[in-house]
Design an enzyme around this catalytic site. Structure first.
Site, PDB file in Angstrom:
ATOM      1  N   GLY A 183       0.838  -1.198   0.000  1.00  0.00           N
ATOM      2  CA  GLY A 183       0.000   0.000   0.000  1.00  0.00           C
ATOM      3  C   GLY A 183       0.871   1.245   0.000  1.00  0.00           C
ATOM      4  N   GLY A 184       0.325   2.304   0.582  1.00  0.00           N
ATOM      5  CA  GLY A 184       1.045   3.573   0.639  1.00  0.00           C
ATOM      6  C   GLY A 184       2.371   3.447   1.357  1.00  0.00           C
ATOM      7  N   GLY A 418      24.361  13.618 -28.885  1.00  0.00           N
ATOM      8  CA  GLY A 418      23.817  14.161 -27.635  1.00  0.00           C
ATOM      9  C   GLY A 418      24.226  13.319 -26.443  1.00  0.00           C
ATOM     10  N   ALA A 419      24.440  12.019 -26.682  1.00  0.00           N
ATOM     11  CA  ALA A 419      24.820  11.150 -25.570  1.00  0.00           C
ATOM     12  C   ALA A 419      26.205  11.520 -25.050  1.00  0.00           C
ATOM     13  CB  ALA A 419      24.781   9.692 -26.003  1.00  0.00           C
TER      14      ALA A 419
HETATM   15  C1  HXC Z   1      -3.663  -4.741  11.790  1.00  0.00           C
HETATM   16  C2  HXC Z   1      -2.555  -6.550  10.934  1.00  0.00           C
HETATM   17  C3  HXC Z   1      -2.339  -5.858   9.726  1.00  0.00           C
HETATM   18  C4  HXC Z   1      -2.841  -4.523   9.609  1.00  0.00           C
HETATM   19  C5  HXC Z   1      -1.445  -7.792   9.544  1.00  0.00           C
HETATM   20  N1  HXC Z   1      -1.995  -7.741  10.760  1.00  0.00           N
HETATM   21  N2  HXC Z   1      -1.657  -6.649   8.878  1.00  0.00           N
HETATM   22  N3  HXC Z   1      -3.218  -5.997  11.954  1.00  0.00           N
HETATM   23  N4  HXC Z   1      -3.495  -4.010  10.676  1.00  0.00           N
HETATM   24  N5  HXC Z   1      -2.648  -3.779   8.498  1.00  0.00           N
HETATM   25  C6  HXC Z   1      -1.985  -8.776  11.798  1.00  0.00           C
HETATM   26  C7  HXC Z   1      -2.840  -9.980  11.410  1.00  0.00           C
HETATM   27  O1  HXC Z   1      -4.176  -9.731  11.752  1.00  0.00           O
HETATM   28  C8  HXC Z   1      -2.204 -11.047  12.272  1.00  0.00           C
HETATM   29  O2  HXC Z   1      -2.649 -10.848  13.610  1.00  0.00           O
HETATM   30  C9  HXC Z   1      -0.747 -10.685  12.256  1.00  0.00           C
HETATM   31  O3  HXC Z   1      -0.676  -9.309  11.877  1.00  0.00           O
HETATM   32  C10 HXC Z   1       0.052 -11.487  11.241  1.00  0.00           C
HETATM   33  O4  HXC Z   1      -0.624 -11.416   9.999  1.00  0.00           O
HETATM   34  P1  HXC Z   1      -0.870 -12.715   9.089  1.00  0.00           P
HETATM   35  O5  HXC Z   1      -1.876 -12.319   8.068  1.00  0.00           O
HETATM   36  O6  HXC Z   1      -1.184 -13.897   9.948  1.00  0.00           O
HETATM   37  O7  HXC Z   1       0.557 -12.919   8.442  1.00  0.00           O
HETATM   38  P2  HXC Z   1       0.910 -13.368   6.969  1.00  0.00           P
HETATM   39  O8  HXC Z   1       0.131 -14.572   6.578  1.00  0.00           O
HETATM   40  O9  HXC Z   1       2.394 -13.457   6.937  1.00  0.00           O
HETATM   41  O10 HXC Z   1       0.432 -12.171   6.021  1.00  0.00           O
HETATM   42  C11 HXC Z   1       1.029 -10.904   6.124  1.00  0.00           C
HETATM   43  C12 HXC Z   1       0.257  -9.848   5.286  1.00  0.00           C
HETATM   44  C13 HXC Z   1      -1.236  -9.909   5.655  1.00  0.00           C
HETATM   45  C14 HXC Z   1       0.473 -10.186   3.785  1.00  0.00           C
HETATM   46  C15 HXC Z   1       0.879  -8.501   5.565  1.00  0.00           C
HETATM   47  O11 HXC Z   1      -1.353  -9.838   7.063  1.00  0.00           O
HETATM   48  C16 HXC Z   1      -2.008  -8.785   5.056  1.00  0.00           C
HETATM   49  O12 HXC Z   1      -2.359  -8.845   3.878  1.00  0.00           O
HETATM   50  N6  HXC Z   1      -2.312  -7.789   5.880  1.00  0.00           N
HETATM   51  C17 HXC Z   1      -3.113  -6.660   5.454  1.00  0.00           C
HETATM   52  C18 HXC Z   1      -2.302  -5.772   4.576  1.00  0.00           C
HETATM   53  C19 HXC Z   1      -3.016  -4.498   4.263  1.00  0.00           C
HETATM   54  O13 HXC Z   1      -3.970  -4.520   3.464  1.00  0.00           O
HETATM   55  N7  HXC Z   1      -2.625  -3.419   4.936  1.00  0.00           N
HETATM   56  C20 HXC Z   1      -3.138  -2.145   4.725  1.00  0.00           C
HETATM   57  C21 HXC Z   1      -2.352  -1.575   3.564  1.00  0.00           C
HETATM   58  S1  HXC Z   1      -2.886   0.037   3.180  1.00  0.00           S
HETATM   59  P3  HXC Z   1      -2.929 -12.044  14.614  1.00  0.00           P
HETATM   60  O14 HXC Z   1      -3.559 -11.394  15.784  1.00  0.00           O
HETATM   61  O15 HXC Z   1      -3.811 -12.998  13.900  1.00  0.00           O
HETATM   62  O16 HXC Z   1      -1.565 -12.598  14.884  1.00  0.00           O
HETATM   63  C22 HXC Z   1      -1.793   0.989   3.946  1.00  0.00           C
HETATM   64  C23 HXC Z   1      -2.080   2.411   3.727  1.00  0.00           C
HETATM   65  C24 HXC Z   1      -0.890   3.259   3.967  1.00  0.00           C
HETATM   66  O17 HXC Z   1      -0.919   0.585   4.577  1.00  0.00           O
HETATM   67  C25 HXC Z   1      -1.280   4.611   3.481  1.00  0.00           C
HETATM   68  C26 HXC Z   1      -0.176   5.573   3.514  1.00  0.00           C
HETATM   69  C27 HXC Z   1      -0.569   6.857   2.857  1.00  0.00           C
END
Ligand code: HXC
Length: 528
Positions: A183-184, A418-419
């Site tokens: 993401g971001g 030019g290069a």
């Molecule tokens: C809260 C999160 C989390 C999140 C993971 N966890 N991402 N908790 N917020 N964004 C937690 C899970 O619930 C889990 O908790 C633990 O972390 C481990 O995650 P798993 O999924 O079991 O691990 P894995 O299988 O290795 O997968 C990792 C992952 C996946 C690929 C990162 O967790 C995932 O897709 N997470 C969401 C990613 C996402 O969409 N993030 C937002 C992006 S947008 P428990 O309690 O079960 O251990 C963003 C915007 C930024 O970031 C903007 C800036 C301008």
């Protein structure tokens, strides 16, 4: 998935406790906060990953780490369990004895996700690094914005981006992606100076495979979409890649040894056993006189720099130009070199972007530029034109024209059109330009030139091929040598290739006190 509860609150202190009781309690609280959950640690190791603290141990000199905010937790009433550290370890230590600030996201705690307290800790360590004038290393392993904390988590990223940009060109910023960075969140590394990725460990993308499947119907794995290999060779997002975390963090340490602590300092210089006066006779064997015969310019670089050691940036992307950090006479230099073994060393969109960014980085951190030229020109083609070679090529010109560090051009062989101008010619501000005697500086190669300027004469000739050969020979003898450029003052000397190292080191010494002569302005408006 987490088996962890929040880090338990410390036992209350008895009213009559002694100072030693308080100290014992401090050690216990500190131990519990730093060790973390064993199962979560095992899960991290099972993925072939180190924990945040292990990573910091590899990065920093032994015993040098000072941690900040170990006890920081989310505010009471937070929607998430309240772990000490809030999923990020922040602090400072040394690398080869020099001060460095760092943060390491702890995937074991809520997936290293970034909530309000987590972000505030990162903001603090970034502010301290800027104030102290020391490099900042970000060890990233995170699920991104903490979903439960909503907009405050998003704002936390905004605060990081703002600080990345404020610190840009002030302190070196190094991002090391050691897990997901989605993401971001992926934009913070993109705003820093260097991004390291590890094969089969790092994944970076703005939208993940699931979203892509839904929106465009394309099926792709995490590795295919945003793994280290893809970002090293295709997107150009990764500046460096490594096979494992330990090698990666060793590479980060080496990179830091080549950089100054901040833009007011010079890069550190080191004693070297490689004599500055060492001649390089092998260069005459490496580079063939025939401009059409390729050779690997990395052999030229290895021959010339101290101890044959150099660190290539974007080694696997836009390989028709080599950009590398090395030392000469013990001082850091930034080297750019056309690479004749890849697409004849032609300049195109990707090479222009890679080289422009490298020149910009070297200039920001007082690293002198040494440019080795052997270039047939800019790549012709409809795709290149439509994709904006004019805009992108202009970035390289802009970066060189703007650079105030010592700049030395060495024309190895051909330098056309030019290069030639864009590869740090005297006319765009190189301080000194040297040419080897096998040199061909011209608007274009002899065959193409004869075809343009003698088109009518050749059409009328009785034996056009015989006349063409004769004209090519005459043109080559008259114009395709370095003495013409030297007579016009565009080359400062024609040198024996064996003296290249000696001449560059001497030139760097002569220019070491060069001071920028800048006109006051808010900032330039570089092409994008
Ligand atoms: C809260 C999160 C989390 C999140 C993971 N966890 N991402 N908790 N917020 N964004 C937690 C899970 O619930 C889990 O908790 C633990 O972390 C481990 O995650 P798993 O999924 O079991 O691990 P894995 O299988 O290795 O997968 C990792 C992952 C996946 C690929 C990162 O967790 C995932 O897709 N997470 C969401 C990613 C996402 O969409 N993030 C937002 C992006 S947008 P428990 O309690 O079960 O251990 C963003 C915007 C930024 O970031 C903007 C800036 C301008």
């Amino acid at each position: 998935m987490s088996q962890q509860a929040s880090t338990p609150a410390p036992e209350p202190v008895r009213h009559a406790a002694t100072t030693r009781d308080h100290v014992r309690r401090l050690h216990e609280v500190r131990r519990r906060a730093t060790v973390g959950d064993e199962l979560a640690t095992e899960r991290q190791h099972a993925k072939g990953k180190l924990t945040a603290r292990q990573r910091l141990q590899h990065l920093l000199d032994e015993g040098s780490f000072t941690e900040f905010d170990l006890f920081r937790r989310p505010a009471p009433g937070s929607p998430v369990p309240e772990y000490c550290t809030d999923g990020v370890v922040t602090g400072a230590g040394t690398v080869h004895g020099r001060r460095v600030f760092a943060y390491a996201q702890d995937f074991r705690i809520l997936g290293g996700s970034l909530g309000e307290a987590h972000a505030a800790k990162i903001h603090k360590v970034m502010d301290l690094a800027i104030a102290a004038g020391a490099p900042l290393v970000a060890l990233l392993d995170s699920g991104g914005a903490r979903i439960q904390e909503g907009v405050t988590a998003l704002a936390g990223y905004g605060g990081i981006f703002r600080r990345n940009v404020r610190a840009s060109g002030v302190i070196p910023q190094i991002s090391v992606v050691l897990g997901p960075c989605a993401g971001g969140a992926a934009y913070s590394p993109a705003l820093t100076d260097f991004t390291f990725l590890v094969r089969n460990v790092s994944h970076m993308f703005v939208t993940g495979p699931d979203v892509i499947k839904t929106v465009t119907g394309e099926s792709v794995t995490h590795e295919e979409l945003g793994g280290a290999e893809v970002h090293a060779a295709t997107s150009g997002v990764a500046t460096f890649v490594a096979d494992d975390e330990e090698t990666c963090l060793e590479d980060v340490r080496h990179l830091i040894s080549l950089l100054p602590s901040n833009s007011h300092d010079l890069p550190p210089s080191y004693e070297t056993d490689d004599p500055p006066a060492r001649r390089c006779p092998r260069l005459a064997d490496i580079v063939p006189a025939n401009p059409k015969v390729p050779y690997d310019v990395r052999e030229v670089i290895a021959e010339i720099v101290d101890d044959a050691e150099f660190m290539e940036v974007h080694e696997h992307w836009a390989e028709n130009i080599v950009c590398a950090l090395a030392r000469m006479g013990g001082r850091t230099v930034g080297i750019l070199a056309n690479q004749p073994v890849v697409r004849a060393g032609v300049l195109d969109i990707d090479t222009s972007q890679k080289a422009a960014r490298f020149v910009q980085m070297c200039d920001a951190f007082s690293i002198p530029l040494v440019t080795f030229v052997d270039v047939p020109g800019f790549l012709p083609g409809v795709d290149q034109e439509h994709d904006g070679i004019i805009r992108h090529g202009a970035k390289l010109l802009y970066a060189y024209c703007n650079a105030t560090v010592p700049r030395i051009q060495v024309i190895l062989r051909k330098a056309y059109g030019g290069a030639y101008i864009a590869m740090d010619s005297r006319s765009i501000g190189a301080d000194l330009s040297f040419a080897w005697p096998i040199n061909e500086i011209a608007v274009m190669g002899a065959e193409a030139a004869v075809g343009v300027i003698y088109r009518k004469e050749l059409a009328a000739a009785g034996d056009p091929e015989q006349r063409r050969t004769q004209l090519i020979t005459e043109y080559t003898e008259e114009l395709m040598h370095p003495y013409y450029a030297s007579e016009r003052g565009l080359v400062d000397d024609v040198i024996d290739p064996a003296d290249t190292r000696v001449m560059i080191i001497r030139a760097l010494e002569l220019l070491s006190d060069k001071r920028p002569d800048l006109m006051p302005r808010k900032h330039g408006n570089p092409p994008t």
